[in-house]
Design an enzyme around this catalytic site. Structure first.
Site, mmCIF file in Angstrom:
data_model
loop_
_atom_site.group_PDB
_atom_site.id
_atom_site.type_symbol
_atom_site.label_atom_id
_atom_site.label_comp_id
_atom_site.label_asym_id
_atom_site.label_seq_id
_atom_site.Cartn_x
_atom_site.Cartn_y
_atom_site.Cartn_z
ATOM 1 N N GLN A 125 -39.578 -37.406 -81.479
ATOM 2 C CA GLN A 125 -39.074 -38.244 -80.401
ATOM 3 C C GLN A 125 -39.998 -39.440 -80.136
ATOM 4 O O GLN A 125 -41.148 -39.244 -79.741
ATOM 5 C CB GLN A 125 -38.969 -37.396 -79.121
ATOM 6 C CG GLN A 125 -38.442 -38.143 -77.915
ATOM 7 C CD GLN A 125 -38.459 -37.270 -76.667
ATOM 8 O OE1 GLN A 125 -39.388 -36.505 -76.460
ATOM 9 N NE2 GLN A 125 -37.443 -37.380 -75.833
ATOM 10 N N GLY A 126 -39.496 -40.634 -80.339
ATOM 11 C CA GLY A 126 -40.300 -41.839 -80.094
ATOM 12 C C GLY A 126 -39.974 -42.474 -78.752
ATOM 13 O O GLY A 126 -39.344 -43.539 -78.699
ATOM 14 N N GLU A 243 -33.035 -32.224 -72.214
ATOM 15 C CA GLU A 243 -34.404 -31.732 -72.372
ATOM 16 C C GLU A 243 -34.783 -30.776 -71.254
ATOM 17 O O GLU A 243 -35.524 -29.840 -71.446
ATOM 18 C CB GLU A 243 -35.383 -32.921 -72.408
ATOM 19 C CG GLU A 243 -36.823 -32.508 -72.676
ATOM 20 C CD GLU A 243 -37.803 -33.677 -72.640
ATOM 21 O OE1 GLU A 243 -38.960 -33.477 -72.988
ATOM 22 O OE2 GLU A 243 -37.404 -34.786 -72.239
ATOM 23 N N SER A 378 -43.029 -35.889 -65.358
ATOM 24 C CA SER A 378 -44.019 -35.091 -64.625
ATOM 25 C C SER A 378 -43.363 -34.424 -63.417
ATOM 26 O O SER A 378 -42.301 -34.839 -62.962
ATOM 27 C CB SER A 378 -45.173 -35.978 -64.161
ATOM 28 O OG SER A 378 -44.750 -36.784 -63.080
ATOM 29 N N ASN A 379 -44.005 -33.383 -62.917
ATOM 30 C CA ASN A 379 -43.421 -32.676 -61.771
ATOM 31 C C ASN A 379 -43.360 -33.561 -60.532
ATOM 32 O O ASN A 379 -42.495 -33.374 -59.675
ATOM 33 C CB ASN A 379 -44.207 -31.386 -61.509
ATOM 34 C CG ASN A 379 -43.896 -30.321 -62.551
ATOM 35 O OD1 ASN A 379 -43.283 -30.627 -63.589
ATOM 36 N ND2 ASN A 379 -44.285 -29.096 -62.295
ATOM 37 N N GLU A 380 -44.253 -34.533 -60.452
ATOM 38 C CA GLU A 380 -44.166 -35.498 -59.343
ATOM 39 C C GLU A 380 -42.860 -36.300 -59.452
ATOM 40 O O GLU A 380 -42.172 -36.516 -58.457
ATOM 41 C CB GLU A 380 -45.379 -36.457 -59.365
ATOM 42 C CG GLU A 380 -46.686 -35.828 -58.894
ATOM 43 C CD GLU A 380 -47.427 -35.078 -60.001
ATOM 44 O OE1 GLU A 380 -46.899 -35.005 -61.132
ATOM 45 O OE2 GLU A 380 -48.524 -34.557 -59.730
#
Lengths: 393, 376
Positions: A125-126, A243, A378-380
């Site tokens: 994955q780019g 994803e 990210s979880n944030e």
């Protein structure tokens, strides 16, 4: 916890369970499948599932999917992860495959989908770049049209298992003047093209999973553009949704809790006050898993009735990763002084590793799991999504 | 309660800072860790020359009389630079034990070699079943003439592959968990019957599993006082390791703050996001509390306070949890970069993780803190 299964679904579950028990390759049962298998070894199970017709549960039947219901897909996911099987490469099967059959043209479908299913092509994955992590819309890798080719220049990073990849799907900027989201295209690039360089990034657990990928004047045929030029952002978002769906990781967490209990039993005698503390900590995590699993089942039931679960994926991602991090942390703590040791990479029997075998991967797992709250949005960022999309803030 | 450092202590700190700034940058450290030996003789000698290896010892045994506060000052700077050399093992653990319970002849025989940097040491107290219990010892020692013969196995002995000499705990009487039956011995690491299996630790050090088969050792101090001596030794070790941890936390906080001011996403620096601001405030508070408790502990160590064991456990726990929080958040806020071997952040993270295991993790020590209160 189990769904209330119809007799057909129960029969299906038994069939999946039996198939795994009979067919999962023994040589893939290594201490840490994510780092210890060669490319060929990690494809063994993929090929077995392919031959069975079960490699791509998500795909429509006409492209090679098994034609399962939402409930069956969930059962399959649950059984394979409870059994600790290595999932087929997500970048190929879960990510780029659905983008190609949803937005690609007929030639692309014919060319790429069969080789994704068979495992002949390995995709990476780019997406991320040094300046574009959480804020993907700022990708700077440029693709400039030159006749029937694009000339691509840029630097992709955190590219998982690019060292094995035959192809990379890339977000590239095709219109530098448009607003960030509208000038991006989705391009498929052959990793053997001149100008593609892969450089390993070693992570804090000592392993080599991720890479920098440098693209220098790489000539990419225009026929490798997916969908329309400058519409790549739409496809990218579609893919990111895929994803995050499996991130609750209930099966994996349940398995690791089982191992953790055995370790605590072996390491900490019942008369040690720490024993009770561990039991309490483990119980709290089990309750976290139970609550998340119940949430997952509720969402699956809603989806089966045709209700859009909204950004439930963000909830699963946040809690699933936090839970797994707690389990790896507790496991690392349970092995006491042995937590100071760590296996050397690449894995070899020449390196001595102290302590009981169940302790050998605890340190690397604890360290490696720190990535879970960072990658895949990210979880944030996930909390921002819920704040905005669910709470309307 | 901020410590007013003496002029001498200030000088000690600035000379350590200068030495490390000039000779121990992160690249140098990386090369040392990757080298065949895994630590640097050259730097060890520089520490000796500067008097660091003499600093905490009393003047009677040839030291500079700096005590626990000099150890704190040195270890805090060592933590900031992730110094890999076995200062804790050689000076604080072995040196401290020899000074505490060694005979006059033993002090004379061993301490000069520590101070001048010619000998390094390791302390072998952990065993397969011991977890964090100093008194759980199955290795045995029996007297033979003036010496003792040791048999058994020690596990996870940090710095053992580097050491010239070992201090080994072994049972001279009683059953496996009898505290009064444990004694300490000096064993030549290269002696017959001493076998090491070496490996790398999570934080780039070297450690070993040690098997003792009829290995000859010399009793350190008196028979049966091993556990009491190790307990006092652990208190001193906690003072040193916490200083190192607090030094590392300070570096992580500066690095994270700096990164948050330069890293841009969504058109602005990530430090402008409130959620990250609050996180960094919590990291700052954690560091401040840890620093205060560290100074409090080391002042008590220097004064030999009665409540020391309880305070030491309290500090190990509180500073350990604080360090873990700061380290995990420093990685998180650095994003993918925090996960790389290339950046120093992950290495501070791993050092803090190791400190948290050595001599008992924060959960072990909070329980001990509670139990010592109940016992009082």
């Amino acid at each position: 916890m189990e769904l209330n299964l119809s007799s057909e679904d129960a029969a299906f579950r038994d069939e999946v369970r039996a198939f795994i028990a009979e067919n999962y390759p023994a040589e893939m049962r290594v201490p840490n499948p994510e780092t210890d298998l060669t490319k060929e070894q990690s494809l063994l199970w993929h090929r077995i599932l392919y031959n069975k017709g079960w490699i791509a549960p998500l795909w429509p039947k006409k492209y090679g999917g098994p034609g399962w219901s939402i409930t069956q897909r969930f059962i399959f996911e649950q059984e394979t992860s409870r059994a600790g099987t290595l999932p087929p490469l997500a970048f190929s099967v879960t990510m780029v495959g659905p983008v190609i059959y949803t937005f690609g043209n007929e030639a692309q479908k014919r060319r790429f989908l069969p080789r994704i299913l068979s495992g002949d092509d390995w995709w990476c994955q780019g997406y991320s770049e040094p300046g574009s992590g959480s804020d993907l819309a700022t990708v700077r890798t440029k693709a400039v049209r030159d006749g029937d080719h694009y000339i691509v220049n840029g630097h992709k990073t955190w590219t998982t298992l690019a060292q094995h990849a035959d192809w990379i799907f890339c977000l590239v900027r095709t219109d530098p003047n448009a607003k960030p989201q509208s000038g991006i295209s989705f391009l498929l690039i052959d990793m053997k093209s001149p100008g593609v360089t892969v450089r390993p990034i070693i992570t804090i657990d000592g392993s080599h999973e991720v890479n920098d990928v440098f693209l220098e004047n790489v000539r990419v045929p225009v026929e490798n553009l997916v969908g329309e030029e400058n519409k790549g952002w739409t496809y990218a978002k579609f893919l990111l949704g895929n994803e995050r769906t499996s991130m609750a990781g209930i099966g994996r967490s349940t398995r690791y809790i089982g191992k953790l209990k055995q370790i605590v039993k072996a390491e900490i005698p019942a008369h040690d006050p720490a024993h009770l503390e561990f039991l309490r900590d483990i119980a709290r995590i089990e309750l976290d898993v139970l609550a998340l699993e119940a949430t997952e089942l509720r969402v699956v039931a809603q989806m089966a009735r045709g209700i859009d679960p909204g950004p439930a994926a963000s909830l699963f991602k946040i809690r699933g990763t936090e839970i797994f991090q707690s389990i790896t942390e507790l496991t690392h703590r349970a092995i006491g002084n042995y937590g100071l040791a760590i296996r050397e990479h690449p894995i070899s029997t020449n390196h001595f590793m102290p302590g009981p075998e169940y302790a050998h991967t605890a340190s690397e797992k604890y360290l490696n799991a720190r990535k879970l709250s960072i990658y895949g949005g990210s979880n944030e960022i996930q909390r921002n999504i819920i704040a905005k999309a669910v709470l309307g803030l | 309660m901020d410590i007013q450092f003496t002029e001498e202590q200030d000088m000690l700190r600035s000379s350590v800072q200068r030495l490390l700034r000039d000779q121990y940058d992160f690249d140098t450290r990386r090369k040392i860790v990757a080298s065949e030996q895994g630590f640097s003789r050259k730097h060890w000698e520089a520490f000796a020359e500067l008097g660091l290896l003499a600093a905490p010892f009393s003047e009677e045994v040839g030291g500079l009389g700096g005590g626990p506060l000099s150890t704190m000052i040195i270890m805090h700077e060592f933590g900031r630079h992730l110094v890999i050399e076995p200062f804790v093992e050689t000076v604080v653990l072995a040196g401290g034990l020899i000074e505490q319970i060694g005979t006059p002849e033993q002090k004379q025989a061993f301490i000069p070699g520590i101070i001048d940097g010619t000998k390094t040491w390791a302390l072998a107290w952990t065993e397969k079943e011991s977890r964090f219990d100093l008194g759980n010892v199955t290795t045995t020692a029996r007297r033979e003439g003036n010496d003792y013969i040791l048999s058994g196995a020690k596990t996870m002995v940090i710095a053992a592959p580097w050491a010239d000499d070992l201090i080994v705990s072994a049972r001279t009487s009683g059953d496996d968990r009898d505290r009064g039956g444990v004694s300490l011995f000096v064993v030549d690491r290269r002696a017959a019957g001493v076998d090491l299996q070496s490996f790398k630790t999570i934080d780039g050090r070297r450690a070993a599993e040690i098997s003792l088969r009829e290995a000859r050792g010399q009793l350190l101090g008196l028979e049966g006082e091993g556990v009491a001596a190790l307990e006092a030794c652990r208190d001193r070790a906690i003072g040193a390791l916490c200083a190192e941890g607090v030094g590392a936390m300070g570096e992580l906080n500066s690095a994270t703050l700096e990164y948050s001011k330069t890293r841009k996403q969504f058109g602005t620096t990530i430090g402008s996001f409130q959620v990250l601001q609050h996180r960094m405030v919590d990291m700052f508070i954690a560091h401040q509390e840890a620093l205060s408790l560290l100074q409090h502990l080391n002042l008590s160590l220097a004064a030999g306070d009665v409540g020391l064991p309880r305070l030491a456990s309290g500090a190990k726990s509180k500073i350990g949890y604080a360090g873990k929080f700061v380290a995990e958040q420093a990685v998180q806020l650095h994003g993918g970069m925090g996960m790389t071997d290339e950046l120093n952040v992950g290495h501070y993270f791993k050092r803090i993780s190791s400190i948290n295991i050595q001599f008992g993790d924060p959960a072990f020590h909070v329980l001990r803190y509670a139990q010592l209160d109940a016992a009082a």
